[in-house]
Structure formats: structure tokens, C-alpha cells
Design a protein around this motif. Structure first.
Motif, PDB file in Angstrom:
ATOM      1  N   GLU A 106      -4.915  10.374  -8.782  1.00  0.00           N
ATOM      2  CA  GLU A 106      -5.650   9.513  -7.870  1.00  0.00           C
ATOM      3  C   GLU A 106      -6.528  10.380  -6.984  1.00  0.00           C
ATOM      4  N   GLY A 107      -7.678   9.834  -6.574  1.00  0.00           N
ATOM      5  CA  GLY A 107      -8.548  10.561  -5.673  1.00  0.00           C
ATOM      6  C   GLY A 107      -9.167  11.780  -6.312  1.00  0.00           C
ATOM      7  N   MET A 108      -9.452  12.789  -5.486  1.00  0.00           N
ATOM      8  CA  MET A 108     -10.084  14.027  -5.940  1.00  0.00           C
ATOM      9  C   MET A 108      -9.332  15.220  -5.369  1.00  0.00           C
ATOM     10  N   GLU A 109      -9.562  16.403  -5.948  1.00  0.00           N
ATOM     11  CA  GLU A 109      -9.024  17.673  -5.457  1.00  0.00           C
ATOM     12  C   GLU A 109     -10.180  18.536  -4.959  1.00  0.00           C
ATOM     13  N   ARG A 110      -9.887  19.401  -4.008  1.00  0.00           N
ATOM     14  CA  ARG A 110     -10.894  20.323  -3.503  1.00  0.00           C
ATOM     15  C   ARG A 110     -11.067  21.499  -4.466  1.00  0.00           C
ATOM     16  N   LEU A 111     -12.311  21.941  -4.613  1.00  0.00           N
ATOM     17  CA  LEU A 111     -12.583  23.144  -5.398  1.00  0.00           C
ATOM     18  C   LEU A 111     -12.053  24.376  -4.681  1.00  0.00           C
ATOM     19  N   LEU A 112     -11.673  25.381  -5.469  1.00  0.00           N
ATOM     20  CA  LEU A 112     -11.249  26.664  -4.904  1.00  0.00           C
ATOM     21  C   LEU A 112     -12.377  27.686  -4.941  1.00  0.00           C
ATOM     22  N   GLY A 113     -13.299  27.534  -5.886  1.00  0.00           N
ATOM     23  CA  GLY A 113     -14.386  28.507  -5.974  1.00  0.00           C
ATOM     24  C   GLY A 113     -15.507  28.016  -6.860  1.00  0.00           C
ATOM     25  N   PHE A 114     -16.731  28.491  -6.561  1.00  0.00           N
ATOM     26  CA  PHE A 114     -17.933  28.158  -7.332  1.00  0.00           C
ATOM     27  C   PHE A 114     -18.730  29.443  -7.484  1.00  0.00           C
ATOM     28  N   ASP A 115     -18.947  29.900  -8.727  1.00  0.00           N
ATOM     29  CA  ASP A 115     -19.559  31.203  -8.987  1.00  0.00           C
ATOM     30  C   ASP A 115     -20.819  31.017  -9.835  1.00  0.00           C
ATOM     31  N   ILE A 446     -29.960  -5.414   9.526  1.00  0.00           N
ATOM     32  CA  ILE A 446     -28.601  -5.307  10.059  1.00  0.00           C
ATOM     33  C   ILE A 446     -27.884  -4.254   9.213  1.00  0.00           C
ATOM     34  N   ILE A 447     -27.455  -3.170   9.847  1.00  0.00           N
ATOM     35  CA  ILE A 447     -26.900  -2.025   9.118  1.00  0.00           C
ATOM     36  C   ILE A 447     -25.576  -1.631   9.752  1.00  0.00           C
ATOM     37  N   SER A 448     -24.529  -1.607   8.963  1.00  0.00           N
ATOM     38  CA  SER A 448     -23.223  -1.200   9.470  1.00  0.00           C
ATOM     39  C   SER A 448     -23.176   0.322   9.601  1.00  0.00           C
ATOM     40  N   PRO A 449     -22.157   0.874  10.272  1.00  0.00           N
ATOM     41  CA  PRO A 449     -21.995   2.332  10.287  1.00  0.00           C
ATOM     42  C   PRO A 449     -21.704   2.848   8.883  1.00  0.00           C
ATOM     43  N   PRO A 450     -22.019   4.113   8.605  1.00  0.00           N
ATOM     44  CA  PRO A 450     -21.675   4.683   7.295  1.00  0.00           C
ATOM     45  C   PRO A 450     -20.165   4.730   7.100  1.00  0.00           C
ATOM     46  N   SER A 451     -19.745   4.640   5.846  1.00  0.00           N
ATOM     47  CA  SER A 451     -18.318   4.692   5.518  1.00  0.00           C
ATOM     48  C   SER A 451     -17.757   6.090   5.785  1.00  0.00           C
ATOM     49  N   PRO A 452     -16.432   6.226   5.879  1.00  0.00           N
ATOM     50  CA  PRO A 452     -15.852   7.533   6.196  1.00  0.00           C
ATOM     51  C   PRO A 452     -16.087   8.611   5.151  1.00  0.00           C
ATOM     52  N   ALA A 453     -16.290   8.246   3.880  1.00  0.00           N
ATOM     53  CA  ALA A 453     -16.551   9.212   2.807  1.00  0.00           C
ATOM     54  C   ALA A 453     -15.534  10.355   2.834  1.00  0.00           C
ATOM     55  N   PRO A 454     -14.324  10.138   2.308  1.00  0.00           N
ATOM     56  CA  PRO A 454     -13.231  11.090   2.512  1.00  0.00           C
ATOM     57  C   PRO A 454     -13.475  12.474   1.933  1.00  0.00           C
ATOM     58  N   TYR A 455     -14.372  12.635   0.959  1.00  0.00           N
ATOM     59  CA  TYR A 455     -14.578  13.946   0.341  1.00  0.00           C
ATOM     60  C   TYR A 455     -15.894  14.591   0.752  1.00  0.00           C
ATOM     61  N   ALA A 456     -16.593  14.001   1.716  1.00  0.00           N
ATOM     62  CA  ALA A 456     -17.847  14.591   2.182  1.00  0.00           C
ATOM     63  C   ALA A 456     -17.595  15.957   2.810  1.00  0.00           C
ATOM     64  N   THR A 457     -18.588  16.830   2.687  1.00  0.00           N
ATOM     65  CA  THR A 457     -18.458  18.175   3.251  1.00  0.00           C
ATOM     66  C   THR A 457     -19.207  18.327   4.567  1.00  0.00           C
ATOM     67  N   ASN A 458     -19.886  17.266   5.014  1.00  0.00           N
ATOM     68  CA  ASN A 458     -20.495  17.276   6.342  1.00  0.00           C
ATOM     69  C   ASN A 458     -20.457  15.859   6.907  1.00  0.00           C
ATOM     70  N   ASP A 459     -21.060  15.664   8.071  1.00  0.00           N
ATOM     71  CA  ASP A 459     -21.034  14.364   8.740  1.00  0.00           C
ATOM     72  C   ASP A 459     -22.408  13.708   8.778  1.00  0.00           C
ATOM     73  N   ARG A 460     -23.271  14.048   7.836  1.00  0.00           N
ATOM     74  CA  ARG A 460     -24.633  13.542   7.864  1.00  0.00           C
ATOM     75  C   ARG A 460     -24.746  12.198   7.138  1.00  0.00           C
ATOM     76  N   GLY A 461     -24.142  11.188   7.769  1.00  0.00           N
ATOM     77  CA  GLY A 461     -24.296   9.806   7.330  1.00  0.00           C
ATOM     78  C   GLY A 461     -24.860   9.006   8.482  1.00  0.00           C
ATOM     79  N   PHE A 462     -25.926   8.242   8.246  1.00  0.00           N
ATOM     80  CA  PHE A 462     -26.649   7.584   9.333  1.00  0.00           C
ATOM     81  C   PHE A 462     -26.970   6.131   8.986  1.00  0.00           C
ATOM     82  N   HIS A 463     -27.147   5.313  10.019  1.00  0.00           N
ATOM     83  CA  HIS A 463     -27.639   3.954   9.805  1.00  0.00           C
ATOM     84  C   HIS A 463     -29.021   3.996   9.152  1.00  0.00           C
TER      85      HIS A 463
END
Length: 502
Positions: A106-115, A446-463
Motif C-alpha cells: 500500500e502507498g509508496m516507499e521513499r527512494l534511498l538513492g538516485f545516480d 471557487i478553489i479549495s486549498p491544495p490536498s496534503p499530497a503525502p509524498y510531496a518533497t516540497n510545499d509548493r501547492g497553491f490555490h
């Protein structure tokens, strides 16, 4: 005596039909019905007077190849061609293939490395039964887009496993600098999941309306038809590495020396192709979709590509769409390089009206797709639509990342409701814009707040997100939960001087 009911039914039908009516049951051939209408047009048959209506009777009209609408099928303002569904008529192909998620369950896992140098991704070691499979793909979260990478091999090193990938997606994933996975970002590293698919290809396109520059398709309307069950075959053969908005990269690399004459800080070059669409419209005027339903379509649902003017998409329903629900205008597809400031494209999609549509659960397969996505367009009206439950942005207008004038102008985004967007990816907006679009308007949405986005790597979600060189917009009267949306709920990325807040 037993024939009387049939005779009465036939007489009743005859009183309801007109000379230019063609009735198609699910047992009939829809292609043949269209050819009949085409022959009437070709021979100036009197039955064309007042228009031709193809009546699709209730049931499933199964297609093994797309239905083509050509210039010869065109109507006129006084004699349009109408394809009308009755009693739940459905034009359908094959059910999209189903994915089985392998790891994590279920869900996703975090990466350990990207080369990028070795073209590998390091992940926590999956269970042994997953490592033995030969039909595994990795879905990688990449801030505002995803990549679907077919796994070539797993190299287990205890609790860590190094993964390599097949071509061409391996080259594209590691050579292009944006987007790529983030390691140790503001909210942690990018995430992934492993899954397998039914390795089965199916019908991708249901209807292709294709005119030519000198002979467009004119005055054709689709009404009350359900379009369903189209596949998306690309990831099976090529993987899927995207730039933005669901557009797959077909070539890309990082510049050895940063900067080009039209963009001093540009570092990346990319060529993209257009995602396949279940229903596509090219070089057409007054080709409309009204009251239709688009459902269970695995890539783009409805696409007005190029050569479009005075068309309307109105009061349709879109749900469970793999990619973008409604797409329009050029996105500088190959052979053009996408980051150049083109001046000839916006006029090729103008006076398009997208009004009163209900869009939910788009971007189900490609999380980087959107609800409504318009590229180089002008005088486009996006009004009174409802967009909800999408994984990236809700309504997007503009392309090019440029402050220069390109012909994009007088676009209106008004009275829409956007909610539950940015459910997986950030760098997103309920309403999202790019580049200079003089005389344009974002009003009374009419625009709701952005969803929490559990796997996002930053907070750049905007109306509202005014991305890369957005200019020329007046922004007024937009609200969230009854309160005005101001600059504090708006994302800015080098906006131009002619953005006006009221």
C-alpha cells in the motif's frame, strides 16, 4: 396479427424520423452509417437539407478501429452533421489493463538513492517473490510529474537494492535534469512503487476528427454519447518519462553551457510527443461535444490538438480518466523543442469554449496529467466547470516558459470550482498558468486549498499558481470557503509586470 405491433412501431418511428436521419443499432456498423452520410453529402442528396442526424441506439457500439470523421463529413451551419446517442448509447473499445501493486503493498516507499551517472535508483530491498519477476515497472514520484520505468534488473545488496532500467526510458530519465527524483528534499526524498501489469494491448483511440489546414472539418456535433474503455499502450513498449502535464519526453539532455538567447538561465532541452487521446479533433471548426460522458479512458479523454477555431465542449461528464480529461492547443510537440518562444502556434487554437463540464478522478494513471490542460491558445473561455480529485493541477493554461509575446492572449478562466487537487504531486495549482498572456482573466472561481499530497518533497501547492513568466492576467473575485483568495494563497515564479490583482 402477430405483425401488427412491429408494423405500428415502424410507422411510429417513421413519423419521428426525418429524411436525413440514419439509425444505428449496436448490431449495425457505425462506420457504414458514417459512409452513408458522406455519400449523401458527396452527391448533394436532398436528404441533406436541414442536416443529417446519425442516431446511435442504446447499447455498446464496440470498435476495433477508430471512427474517422473527415472533411467530406462536414456539414454547414444550415445543414449540420449530428451524431446523437439515445438510451445510453456507448462507443467503446477495450477495458484498460489493470495494475497489480507489488511493493509496497500500500502507498509508496521513499527512494534511498538516485545516480544519474550510473543510471540507477536505490530502494529498500523488496520481497524475494518481487525480485524474481520479469514484468515489473517502477512508478517514480518526481515533484510535478511521474516516470514509469520498466525494470531491467535488481541488484540486491543486503537491505538495499540497486535497480536498472530498460531503454529508451533509462536514457531519458537520467539525462534530462527536470524533473528528476529528489533525495533529501524539504519533505524528504521522492517515492516509488513497484507494480506489474497485464501485458496486453488494446484499442487506444475511439474517434478521430481529422481535417486539413486548407479543408477543415466543419459543423459536426456529438451529443449524449458515452465514450468508454480505451487503453494506453505506450508504457508497455517505451516506459513513460514526462516533462510536465503528462507529455512524454522522446529526447532530452542538459546543456553543457547554461543559457540560450531567449532564456539566459535555461539548462535543459526537451522534445515531447502528445499523449494519445481516446477522442481527438484536428483542423476543425464548429466541431462540438455536448452532453457526452467520457469514462474509463486510459490516457487523454478529449483532445483538440491544432487547427481549432470556434468549437465548444459543453455540459459533458468526465470520470476515471487515466490522463488529462480535456486537452487543447499545441504544446510545441516534436520536432519543435519545447522551451523556445514560438509565435505561430496560439492562432492555431482560438475561440474554444469549455463550459459547464464536470470532471472528477482524472490523472488516475499519469499523476502529472490535469483536469483541463491548454497549451498555446488564444481567446479561450473556460467557464463554469467543476474539477475535482486530480493528482496534479486542476485547470492549466499556457506553455513556453517565456515573458515574450507569443500570441497567447485574451484567455478567460471564470466561475469554475476546483477542489481536491494536488493529491499526489506538488508545484501545482488549482488554477495554473505559464507565460505571457495579455488581456487574460482569472475571475470568480471557487478553489479549495491544495490536498496534503503525502509524498510531496516540497510545499509548493497553491490555490492559484502563476508559474514561469506568467503575465497579462487580471485576477479578481476568486474565493476559498467564502473568503477572498489573495496574494498569500498564490504561488509566484518570476511573474511579469502586467499581473493585476483586484
Amino acid at each position: 396479427m402477430h405483425k401488427t405491433p412491429t408494423l405500428l412501431a415502424a410507422l411510429l418511428m417513421a413519423t419521428l424520423l426525418h429524411a436525413g436521419d440514419i439509425v444505428v443499432t449496436p448490431d449495425d456498423n457505425l462506420h457504414d452509417a458514417l459512409r452513408q452520410a458522406r455519400e449523401w453529402r458527396r452527391t448533394n442528396d436532398p436528404r441533406c437539407d436541414g442536416g443529417i442526424t446519425i442516431h446511435l441506439k442504446g447499447g455498446h457500439h464496440q470498435l476495433s478501429e477508430p471512427l474517422f470523421i473527415r472533411p467530406e463529413d462536414s456539414g454547414t451551419e444550415a445543414s449540420p452533421t449530428i451524431i446523437r446517442g439515445e438510451d445510453g448509447a456507448t462507443i467503446c473499445g477495450d477495458p484498460p489493463r489493470q495494475h497489480t501493486q507489488l511493493f509496497p503493498k500500500e502507498g509508496m516507499e521513499r527512494l534511498l538513492g538516485f545516480d544519474p551517472a550510473r543510471r540507477t535508483i536505490t530502494i529498500p530491498t523488496p520481497p524475494r517473490d518481487v525480485l524474481k519477476r520479469h514484468d515489473v515497472e517502477m512508478v517514480v514520484h518526481q515533484r510535478w510529474a511521474i516516470a514509469i520505468l520498466r525494470v531491467k534488473a535488481f541488484h540486491v545488496e543486503g537491505e538495499r537494492t540497486i535497480v536498472t532500467f530498460k531503454e529508451p526510458e533509462s536514457r531519458l530519465e537520467f539525462e534530462h535534469p527536470w524533473p528528476q527524483p529528489i533525495i533529501d528534499g524539504e519533505r524528504g526524498s521522492s517515492s516509488f512503487l513497484l507494480r506489474t501489469t497485464e501485458q496486453r494491448r488494446g484499442v487506444e483511440q475511439l474517434v478521430i476528427v481529422a481535417g486539413a489546414e486548407c479543408t477543415p472539418v466543419r459543423h459536426v456535433t456529438f451529443e449524449n454519447i458515452t465514450f468508454s474503455d480505451a487503453c494506453w499502450n505506450r508504457p508497455i513498449d517505451k516506459g513513460h518519462v514526462t516533462l510536465q502535464g503528462g507529455f512524454p519526453i522522446i529526447d532530452a539532455y542538459k546543456l553543457q553551457k547554461e543559457g540560450l538567447p531567449w532564456a539566459a538561465t535555461l539548462e535543459n532541452q526537451a522534445w515531447v510527443e502528445r499523449p494519445v487521446a481516446a477522442v481527438s479533433v484536428t483542423w476543425s471548426e464548429h466541431v462540438d461535444f455536448r452532453g457526452c460522458t467520457f469514462t474509463h479512458l486510459a490516457s487523454t479523454a478529449l483532445d483538440y490538438t491544432i487547427g481549432i477555431s470556434d468549437c465548444t465542449i459543453e455540459n459533458n461528464t468526465f470520470n476515471y480518466i487515466g490522463g488529462t480529461a480535456i486537452m487543447a492547443g499545441s504544446f510545441a510537440e516534436s520536432p519543435r523543442e519545447v522551451h523556445r518562444p514560438y509565435t505561430d502556434l496560439a492562432r492555431l487554437c482560438q475561440r474554444l469554449v469549455i463550459r459547464g463540464n464536470h470532471i472528477s478522478n482524472a490523472s488516475c494513471e499519469d499523476w502529472g496529467a490535469v483536469g483541463i490542460g491548454c497549451g498555446y491558445v488564444r481567446e479561450t473561455t473556460i467557464d463554469g466547470n467543476e474539477v475535482s480529485d486530480v493528482n496534479y493541477s486542476g485547470i492549466c493554461v499556457g506553455w513556453g516558459w517565456t515573458p515574450l509575446y507569443t500570441g497567447m492572449e485574451n484567455n478567460r478562466i471564470t466561475r469554475n470550482r476546483v477542489e481536491r487537487y494536488a493529491q499526489q504531486l506538488y508545484d501545482a495549482g488549482g488554477i495554473y498558468t505559464l507565460s505571457n498572456q495579455p488581456g487574460s482573466l482569472i475571475k470568480d472561481n471557487i478553489i479549495s486549498p491544495p490536498s496534503p499530497a503525502p509524498y510531496a518533497t516540497n510545499d509548493r501547492g497553491f490555490h492559484i499558481y502563476l508559474d514561469a513568466e506568467t503575465d497579462g492576467y487580471t485576477i479578481e473575485g476568486n474565493t476559498c470557503e467564502g473568503r477572498p483568495i489573495g496574494k498569500e494563497q498564490t504561488g509566484f515564479n518570476h511573474p511579469g509586470p502586467q499581473v493585476i490583482f483586484k
